[in-house]
Scaffold this motif. Structure first.
Motif, PDB file in Angstrom:
ATOM      1  N   HIS A 116     -10.416   3.241  -3.840  1.00 44.50           N
ATOM      2  CA  HIS A 116      -9.210   2.571  -3.936  1.00 44.50           C
ATOM      3  C   HIS A 116      -8.872   1.604  -2.859  1.00 44.50           C
ATOM      4  N   GLN A 117      -8.242   0.898  -2.818  1.00 45.19           N
ATOM      5  CA  GLN A 117      -7.892  -0.442  -1.947  1.00 45.19           C
ATOM      6  C   GLN A 117      -6.541  -0.260  -1.297  1.00 45.19           C
ATOM      7  N   SER A 118      -5.697   0.033  -2.143  1.00 42.28           N
ATOM      8  CA  SER A 118      -4.546  -0.115  -1.460  1.00 42.28           C
ATOM      9  C   SER A 118      -3.671   1.393  -1.557  1.00 42.28           C
ATOM     10  N   VAL A 119      -4.202   2.499  -1.790  1.00 43.63           N
ATOM     11  CA  VAL A 119      -3.739   3.814  -1.934  1.00 43.63           C
ATOM     12  C   VAL A 119      -4.469   4.509  -1.024  1.00 43.63           C
ATOM     13  N   THR A 120      -3.717   4.985   0.075  1.00 47.87           N
ATOM     14  CA  THR A 120      -4.595   6.124   1.156  1.00 47.87           C
ATOM     15  C   THR A 120      -4.078   7.624   0.906  1.00 47.87           C
ATOM     16  N   VAL A 126       3.341  16.880  -3.187  1.00 45.23           N
ATOM     17  CA  VAL A 126       3.119  15.553  -2.615  1.00 45.23           C
ATOM     18  C   VAL A 126       4.193  14.776  -2.451  1.00 45.23           C
ATOM     19  N   GLU A 127       4.225  13.923  -1.533  1.00 47.09           N
ATOM     20  CA  GLU A 127       5.271  12.943  -1.403  1.00 47.09           C
ATOM     21  C   GLU A 127       4.565  11.485  -1.063  1.00 47.09           C
ATOM     22  N   ILE A 128       5.044  10.565  -1.837  1.00 51.26           N
ATOM     23  CA  ILE A 128       4.480   9.151  -1.903  1.00 51.26           C
ATOM     24  C   ILE A 128       5.154   8.086  -1.128  1.00 51.26           C
ATOM     25  N   PHE A 129       4.511   7.507  -0.044  1.00 51.69           N
ATOM     26  CA  PHE A 129       5.345   6.464   0.767  1.00 51.69           C
ATOM     27  C   PHE A 129       4.763   5.288   0.851  1.00 51.69           C
ATOM     28  N   MET A 130       5.502   3.971   0.728  1.00 55.45           N
ATOM     29  CA  MET A 130       5.143   2.861   0.559  1.00 55.45           C
ATOM     30  C   MET A 130       5.157   2.089   2.073  1.00 55.45           C
ATOM     31  N   ALA A 131       4.038   1.404   2.256  1.00 58.53           N
ATOM     32  CA  ALA A 131       4.042   0.627   3.527  1.00 58.53           C
ATOM     33  C   ALA A 131       5.414  -0.368   3.768  1.00 58.53           C
ATOM     34  N   GLY A 132       5.662  -0.355   4.844  1.00 57.94           N
ATOM     35  CA  GLY A 132       6.911  -1.294   5.262  1.00 57.94           C
ATOM     36  C   GLY A 132       8.228  -0.802   4.820  1.00 57.94           C
ATOM     37  N   TYR A 133       8.239   0.018   3.799  1.00 56.95           N
ATOM     38  CA  TYR A 133       9.431   0.887   3.222  1.00 56.95           C
ATOM     39  C   TYR A 133       9.723   2.197   3.416  1.00 56.95           C
ATOM     40  N   GLU A 134       9.169   2.629   4.753  1.00 56.30           N
ATOM     41  CA  GLU A 134       9.390   4.006   5.186  1.00 56.30           C
ATOM     42  C   GLU A 134      10.916   4.368   4.935  1.00 56.30           C
ATOM     43  N   ARG A 135      11.780   3.474   5.086  1.00 59.64           N
ATOM     44  CA  ARG A 135      13.156   3.494   5.221  1.00 59.64           C
ATOM     45  C   ARG A 135      13.610   4.156   4.000  1.00 59.64           C
ATOM     46  N   PRO A 161       0.787  -1.454   0.097  1.00 58.94           N
ATOM     47  CA  PRO A 161       0.012   0.069   0.169  1.00 58.94           C
ATOM     48  C   PRO A 161       0.674   1.319   0.004  1.00 58.94           C
ATOM     49  N   VAL A 162       0.179   2.326  -0.859  1.00 53.20           N
ATOM     50  CA  VAL A 162       1.196   3.544  -0.808  1.00 53.20           C
ATOM     51  C   VAL A 162       0.200   4.768  -0.245  1.00 53.20           C
ATOM     52  N   SER A 163       0.888   5.667   0.404  1.00 49.47           N
ATOM     53  CA  SER A 163       0.312   7.004   1.097  1.00 49.47           C
ATOM     54  C   SER A 163       0.688   7.897   0.132  1.00 49.47           C
ATOM     55  N   PHE A 164      -0.425   8.800  -0.335  1.00 46.98           N
ATOM     56  CA  PHE A 164      -0.048  10.023  -0.885  1.00 46.98           C
ATOM     57  C   PHE A 164      -0.389  11.144   0.138  1.00 46.98           C
ATOM     58  N   GLN A 165       0.891  11.670   0.244  1.00 46.70           N
ATOM     59  CA  GLN A 165       0.519  12.871   1.289  1.00 46.70           C
ATOM     60  C   GLN A 165       0.719  14.027   0.868  1.00 46.70           C
ATOM     61  N   PHE A 166      -0.237  14.919   0.826  1.00 44.95           N
ATOM     62  CA  PHE A 166      -0.279  16.281  -0.049  1.00 44.95           C
ATOM     63  C   PHE A 166      -0.200  17.402   1.059  1.00 44.95           C
ATOM     64  N   ASN A 167       0.399  18.538   0.519  1.00 42.97           N
ATOM     65  CA  ASN A 167       0.276  19.847   1.133  1.00 42.97           C
ATOM     66  C   ASN A 167       0.142  20.809   0.038  1.00 42.97           C
ATOM     67  N   ASN A 168       0.081  21.990   0.349  1.00 40.29           N
ATOM     68  CA  ASN A 168       0.111  23.152  -0.557  1.00 40.29           C
ATOM     69  C   ASN A 168       1.000  24.361  -0.198  1.00 40.29           C
ATOM     70  N   ARG A 169       1.994  24.677  -1.016  1.00 44.12           N
ATOM     71  CA  ARG A 169       2.823  25.801  -0.749  1.00 44.12           C
ATOM     72  C   ARG A 169       2.229  27.012  -0.470  1.00 44.12           C
ATOM     73  N   LYS A 170       1.136  27.532  -1.201  1.00 42.34           N
ATOM     74  CA  LYS A 170       0.199  28.667  -0.913  1.00 42.34           C
ATOM     75  C   LYS A 170      -0.059  28.649   0.574  1.00 42.34           C
ATOM     76  N   LEU A 171      -0.452  27.556   0.926  1.00 37.17           N
ATOM     77  CA  LEU A 171      -1.225  27.279   2.484  1.00 37.17           C
ATOM     78  C   LEU A 171       0.316  27.686   3.278  1.00 37.17           C
ATOM     79  N   ILE A 172       1.160  27.176   3.119  1.00 35.70           N
ATOM     80  CA  ILE A 172       2.610  27.252   4.234  1.00 35.70           C
ATOM     81  C   ILE A 172       2.535  28.790   4.128  1.00 35.70           C
ATOM     82  N   GLN A 173       2.986  29.067   2.798  1.00 36.13           N
ATOM     83  CA  GLN A 173       3.488  30.668   2.665  1.00 36.13           C
ATOM     84  C   GLN A 173       2.416  31.547   3.407  1.00 36.13           C
TER      85      GLN A 173
END
Lengths: 461, 461
Positions: A269-273, A292-301, A164-176
């Motif tokens: 979606h089943q395997s994407v969060t 966005v950054e994408i991470f894979m379960a069990g492979y956060e390293r 499973p992979v996780s899409f982690q979103f943010n927005n530069r305008k929000l931070i700025q």
């Protein structure tokens, strides 16, 4: 000459290569269903386009002809070529070079290797394949393309048999907007600092926000407070509002991030969060909105196995500016560890579904004819290399993972009997080369998923 | 920054890339039907494996990191890396490195770029893609694999929509045996000399046979006599016999060449012709039996678009020798001129078969849903980037070659009507997103063949 592996240049054995091939075919299939054109660029770019004075410069591989007669390296500097280190730089150049022949918005995918002379480690290679999707406009590119391109990658990774992979979103305008709203003096430095949260403890980042971005300790604390917000839905909007900061850019960023999170979650979606993770900043200065950054379960390293975002000026040629939005998946970064760990493997080392056996060398032409009939119906097969005992021919198939062996025997009256054996079950049945076919799952090599790892995945998915 | 094309590094526009992509997919499909495993090797090899003191050495591209701190070029020489200039050198290394994990005979195909720093000209590029098929044995490799691998390439090129190609076969044993039989002192020099017949007039070659290979003028004349034999069948055997030379190796070569010509002619081919052409020698010293060069009708100026042969020692590691036989097709060498001449083109610049129109931005989610339904049934589509007037949306499709535009209109009672327009005919009909599909020929971009050239080919094949 002794042959030793070259560190940082992973190579797959034939059955492992099946995994890479099927993954790339699946990615291309999804990208094409979404109407993205597949392009390839040359592997070299002029050095002045690659080297921008950043961290990556010292990892660039420069080309030189072995015997460049009469050309000193210095005299040749203006036309020096280097290997591209990502697919964004060559894509930007491709857009500028061919702008007159492209239709905008231009939607392309590109699956190619890139090269970096960095110290090899798990997930980091000197040659590595990436899969990028981008949409580029001329002068303008409506925001809805941010949602679109991220949904394409969600669909593409959902279709892969990876953990499973996780899409982690943010927005530069929000931070700025938030930083500006609380009065941080150097917003750009603050973003670059907050990006270090995955490497440094919070206290260290807080100190750097004060020392490098000119923030007060109170401002630094509020930046960190924003960065702790991480939710799987649009509830981050209320949480940010509760921090009591008012800023137009912040409002815009909140609305965009909510649209991206909603748009990517709306599909089944089943395997994407999908998450809003407000600590994601991405160090690169050219991002201007969605990140966005994408991470894979069990492979956060491995850190992220993909990422991307919105850039309001991918390229510019004086007449026009080309804004874009895109996302990249690290094919090698994800697959090399998964294959090495035995999580993914190929079901066989050859495409052949059938080995046509050979009773004696005189009957090889008949075996060739049977193979030709099977191939004409789309069944990959090979003919036994020698007229060895049938037991040896079966072992030949077994060692390659070929599931079926074909036997043709001709009796004294010239009547030929055809039989096919499933060597896994030992089952042998009469068969007609003009009509027999293997079950669909045996036709081509497939990816096997092992449950032996720490990941919860279906076996032989 | 001004962007200018880089000479010798051809790049395809999206519609042109369709041609390359479909050709590569077709080649891979044929190779896999024959049971060849698709592998890829890293693009670099140690320099001492690439540079063998031959002509090609000065064309090798060497890699160096831009800022290789503290490493002088000289001190670094032993681990210098170069880009591979063909797919044979890396394949030989792959076999040696992974021999313990491969099953022999090992049948592989490989479709990848290679690099040569030569002067760019039509058909000769600094980056070019090749498609190679080879079969390699450990210590032994029966002759029948020569016939097999050549038939595979005949099948593969027959399936391509390129102009007719001619496979011109010879056999090194035949030439060597003949030269030995008539008493030429330096057989190797004679072969290398006869290979120049495509560049030099016969008289010049005759003189060189005398000066370089130590032949008498009579021997030189008989060498040329052999080289003039060129027939589309096995009648060359009688013609060579008529020259009255007796030699065991000659006999072996005649039998092998007859088997290859017969084996490759026996299949039913429309656009591939097979010949025995006894002037084909191929300069490379490592060929030991079958040799072949492939020519494309109307493009003889490119010289061969492919070639290969038998090598009794592709590689050796002290414990074992790996004999092989293979053939290579120059994908870039053939396609770049065909695309530039307009002989081959892609039917559209995007994979999309359908553009789903957008009546207004508020209805974009409904358009996205229609697209998702079509994609779930394997129909590539895209959603209009803006809610412009329908005429403009149709032009958007037209400029990309997308054949169909989808319209969904919802009336005051909330009832949605779906229609699809074939923008080539203007025909617009009611359609259901759950069941409508385009004709098979419109589903994916295809290769268009123009009859505007001198080649006799079907249009839109």
């Amino acid at each position: 000459m002794k042959v030793t592996p070259l560190s940082g240049f992973p190579e797959f054995l034939p059955a492992q290569r099946v995994v890479e091939r099927e993954v790339i075919a699946s990615l291309a299939h999804t990208f094409e269903l979404h109407g993205f054109a597949g392009i390839e660029t040359r592997i070299v770019e002029p050095l002045d386009r690659l080297a921008k004075g950043g961290e990556i410069d010292k990892e660039i591989y420069v080309l030189r002809r072995l015997q460049a007669e009469g050309e000193s390296a210095a005299a040749d500097a203006d036309k020096q070529l280097g290997l591209h280190f990502d697919l964004t730089v060559p894509f930007a150049r491709y857009v500028l070079e061919h702008a007159g022949h492209l239709e905008f918005p231009f939607r392309r995918y590109q699956i190619q290797p890139a090269w970096r002379g960095e110290r090899p480690q798990e997930g980091r290679y000197r040659q590595f394949t990436q899969a990028d999707v981008d949409i580029v406009g001329r002068d303008v590119l409506p925001f809805h393309h941010d949602v679109e391109v991220m949904r394409v990658m969600v669909d593409a990774l959902e279709a892969l048999p990876i953990p499973p992979v996780s899409f982690q979103f943010n927005n530069r305008k929000l931070i700025q907007g938030f930083y500006r709203g609380i009065g941080v003096p150097d917003v750009t430095a603050a973003i670059r600092t907050i990006d270090k949260l995955d490497k440094l403890p919070e206290e260290a980042v807080a100190e750097m926000l004060v020392s490098d971005a000119g923030a007060t300790p109170e401002q630094a604390a509020r930046c960190l407070e924003l960065a702790t917000i991480r939710v799987p839905d649009t509830s981050f909007v209320a949480k940010v509002r509760a921090l009591g900061v008012t800023d137009d850019l912040l409002d815009e960023g909140l609305a965009e991030l909510a649209a991206v999170v909603e748009g990517c979650s709306s599909v089944d979606h089943q395997s994407v969060t999908v998450e809003a993770n407000l600590r994601i900043a991405r160090g690169l200065d050219y991002y201007t909105g969605t990140v966005v950054e994408i991470f894979m379960a069990g492979y956060e390293r491995l850190k992220s196995v993909g990422g991307g975002g919105r850039y309001d000026a991918l390229a510019t040629d004086g007449r026009a500016t080309y804004p874009g939005v895109g996302v990249s998946f690290g094919v090698s970064r994800a697959l090399v560890p998964l294959v090495a760990d035995g999580v993914l493997s190929g079901s066989r080392s050859v495409p052949s579904a059938v080995l046509v056996s050979v009773a004696d060398e005189a009957s090889r032409p008949e075996a060739d004819d049977i193979a030709a009939v099977l191939r004409a119906r789309g069944i990959p097969c090979e003919v036994a290399p020698s007229a060895a005992k049938f037991g040896k021919q079966i072992r030949h198939a077994d060692r390659r993972g070929i599931p079926y062996v074909w036997f043709a025997t001709t009796d004294a009256d010239g009547v030929t009997t055809h039989e096919v054996k499933d060597i896994r079950s030992g089952n042998q049945v009469p068969a007609d080369p003009d009509s027999w076919k293997p079950p669909a799952e045996d036709l081509r090599p497939t990816i096997r998923v092992s449950t032996g790892s720490t990941n919860e995945m279906e076996q032989d998915q």
